[in-house]
Design a protein around this motif. Structure first.
Motif, short mmCIF file in Angstrom:
data_model
loop_
_atom_site.label_atom_id
_atom_site.label_comp_id
_atom_site.label_asym_id
_atom_site.label_seq_id
_atom_site.Cartn_x
_atom_site.Cartn_y
_atom_site.Cartn_z
N PHE A 240 0.71 -1.12 -0.09
CA PHE A 240 -0.05 -0.11 0.08
C PHE A 240 0.74 1.32 -0.12
CE2 PHE A 240 -3.06 -3.11 1.46
CZ PHE A 240 -4.30 -2.45 0.76
N VAL A 270 -1.20 4.42 -0.06
CA VAL A 270 -2.55 4.64 -1.28
C VAL A 270 -3.58 3.34 -0.87
CG1 VAL A 270 -3.25 4.63 -3.51
CG2 VAL A 270 -0.77 5.50 -3.16
N THR A 271 -4.77 4.01 -0.48
CA THR A 271 -5.84 2.86 -0.24
C THR A 271 -6.23 2.06 -1.24
OG1 THR A 271 -7.78 4.14 -0.86
CG2 THR A 271 -6.57 4.80 1.23
N ARG A 273 -8.56 1.86 -2.82
CA ARG A 273 -9.27 2.56 -3.80
C ARG A 273 -8.77 3.63 -4.78
NH1 ARG A 273 -15.16 3.31 -0.59
NH2 ARG A 273 -15.64 1.13 -0.12
N GLY A 274 -7.44 3.71 -4.31
CA GLY A 274 -6.42 4.38 -5.07
C GLY A 274 -6.44 5.92 -4.42
N ARG A 275 -6.73 6.12 -3.11
CA ARG A 275 -6.57 7.40 -2.66
C ARG A 275 -5.46 7.49 -1.70
NH1 ARG A 275 -12.83 8.05 -2.42
NH2 ARG A 275 -13.06 6.26 -1.15
N ARG A 276 -4.65 8.68 -2.12
CA ARG A 276 -3.62 9.01 -1.34
C ARG A 276 -3.78 9.74 0.18
NH1 ARG A 276 1.27 8.76 -3.98
NH2 ARG A 276 2.44 10.14 -2.57
#
Length: 484
Positions: A240, A270-271, A273-276
């Motif tokens: 991650f 980075v989660t 779901r692609g969130r930083r």
């Protein structure tokens, strides 16, 4: 001064109870609070900034910049007035204010003249209580505009959020550590712990060393945006993180296993779901029968406070009009570049004055003038000026630091190209606004070694260029060099 006890709020005992419940009084310095007062001092260009807590008979200083003392009597504390109102409390000139003229902090060696403080409030079951203030102090009279007062109140709100997060996080961590040691306590307090995790955006984890089994609390799944059924192993969990942060996390974990030293680090990740996001991670070693058995710790999503802090830092170091560095940031960067130059790193300082800028403002208006300033800021970040540092020093004055070896070696050609770009008119609607700049340059040398000397040398070169012809450039020539 008069006895301030007659002015105590009617809920003073409850206020004190709320203050003491925070366990902040006489606590160790904390980075977040220290950063906030540092930013406040920078934002308002004040020599002193404090976060204070007003106790029954004293004012204790939780975080400070520009002052050494840790507490004062409540009877002389300006912040005792700040906690009595809903808005910021501002004293523009304490020496001429009958409430404070005889105050020893004003009349004595400290010599306070200006004070502005915004109350810091906390809530409990009985309501909201002002426990202290975030304040700025100066030894000369000053005034604040409405926007500055609003900014001070916003910073006090950040202090309130830090205090709230601190309390929630401490409680959550305490619950998590207790839960890891006592499974029966975990079962009884599972609901409370889950609520605390959600409120504080934290999660707990435990790595069993023998089996390399990784256990996560619900909060960890929530932070990583994974379904509860997914059970990542250590390798998948580290995936991650971006490569640099993954290495930091792996090294910290390995060092804890090897030495028993706990870690507390901040990382990007980075989660699913692609969130930083920005994460604070802590961990410590569990020993069973004299051998390392597991590493357990806590994660906290600190993205919101991290971005607020970065935004505040950027605001404090960026010119509002051009969005390049301001004078304060330029001073800091130039001093660092000079230190590097003494070790052999290349450096050329360019001071730039826009020619006849006042005429542009007078003819086309200040909004058009701002467009010109913004255009100049963009030109000082042109690709050919790679890795150069641009700043607006104020008005129509700019500075550029050349540190790239190729640019420094070919400085005359670089300056000539920059003059050409600065001379291009700025297009505004259907009007072309004329613009040009004059440049003075200087490099460190035997007689130009300090910040002041380098600035003076570049300024002398700029003056010589203006005297010769505007829109040109001159390098600094030392008196010794001219004599030769």
């Amino acid at each position: 001064m008069s006895d301030i006890s007659t002015f105590y709020p009617t809920d003073e005992e409850r206020r004190l109870s709320a203050l003491h419940a925070l366990d902040l009084l006489d606590s160790e310095p904390e980075k977040a609070f220290d950063a906030l007062v540092g930013l406040a001092a920078q934002r308002f260009d004040c020599p002193v900034s404090l976060i204070t807590l007003v106790d029954r008979d004293r004012q204790w200083i939780k975080a400070k910049v520009g002052i050494e003392c840790t507490q004062t009597g409540r009877d002389v504390a300006f912040c005792d007035y700040a906690i009595r109102g809903d808005d910021a409390f501002v004293v523009t000139d304490a020496a001429n204010d009958p409430r404070f003229a005889d105050n020893p902090l004003v009349a004595g060696q400290v010599g306070i003249r200006f004070y502005a403080g915004a109350p810091i409030r906390v809530s409990d079951a009985y309501g909201t209580h002002a426990i202290g203030a975030l304040c700025i102090v100066d030894t000369k009279p000053r005034t604040l505009c409405a926007a500055q007062i609003a900014a001070l109140m916003h910073m006090a709100s950040i202090a309130e959020a830090l205090i709230a997060a601190r309390g929630t996080a401490l409680e959550a961590v305490s619950i998590a550590e207790s839960a890891q040691r006592q499974s029966r306590v975990l079962r009884r307090q599972e609901r409370v712990f889950g609520q605390a995790e959600r409120l504080a955006k934290i999660g707990s984890w435990r790595l069993e060393l023998a089996s390399q089994t990784l256990d996560w609390s619900d909060g960890m799944y929530r932070i990583h945006e994974l379904d509860r059924g997914a059970r990542p192993d250590l390798t998948a969990a580290l995936d991650f993180y971006p490569p640099r942060d993954r290495a930091i996390a792996s090294d910290a974990l390995a060092r804890t296993i090897e030495t028993g030293e706990a870690f507390d680090i901040e990382l990007d990740f980075v989660t699913a779901r692609g969130r930083r996001r920005r994460m604070r991670a802590s961990g410590e070693l569990e020993i069973e029968q004299g051998r390392p058995a597991a590493v357990a710790g806590v994660f906290q999503d600190i993205s919101d406070s991290y971005h607020v802090e970065r935004k505040l830092r950027r605001s404090a170091s960026t010119d509002e009009v051009t969005q390049i560095a301001n004078r304060a940031e330029f001073n800091r960067v130039l001093k660092a570049a000079l230190r590097d130059a003494r070790g052999g790193s290349p450096l050329v300082l360019l001071l730039i004055d826009l020619d006849d800028f006042k005429a542009t403002n007078d003819t086309f208006g200040h909004l058009a003038g701002d467009d010109v300033l913004r255009a100049v800021g963009q030109r000082l970040n042109a690709p050919f000026l790679k890795d150069s540092f641009a700043a607006r020093l104020g008005g129509d004055e700019f500075a550029l630091l050349l540190t790239d070896p190729e640019l420094v070696a070919d400085a005359p050609a670089v300056i000539a190209q920059l003059l050409e770009q600065l001379g291009a008119p700025v297009e505004l609607s259907e009007v072309l606004l004329p613009v040009s700049g004059t440049i003075g340059s200087a490099s460190p040398g035997p007689s130009v070694d300090t910040f002041r000397e380098l600035m003076h040398a570049a300024d002398m070169a700029l003056y010589a260029a203006k005297r010769a012809r505007r829109g040109t450039a001159q390098p600094f020539a030392s008196p010794t060099a001219m004599a030769v």
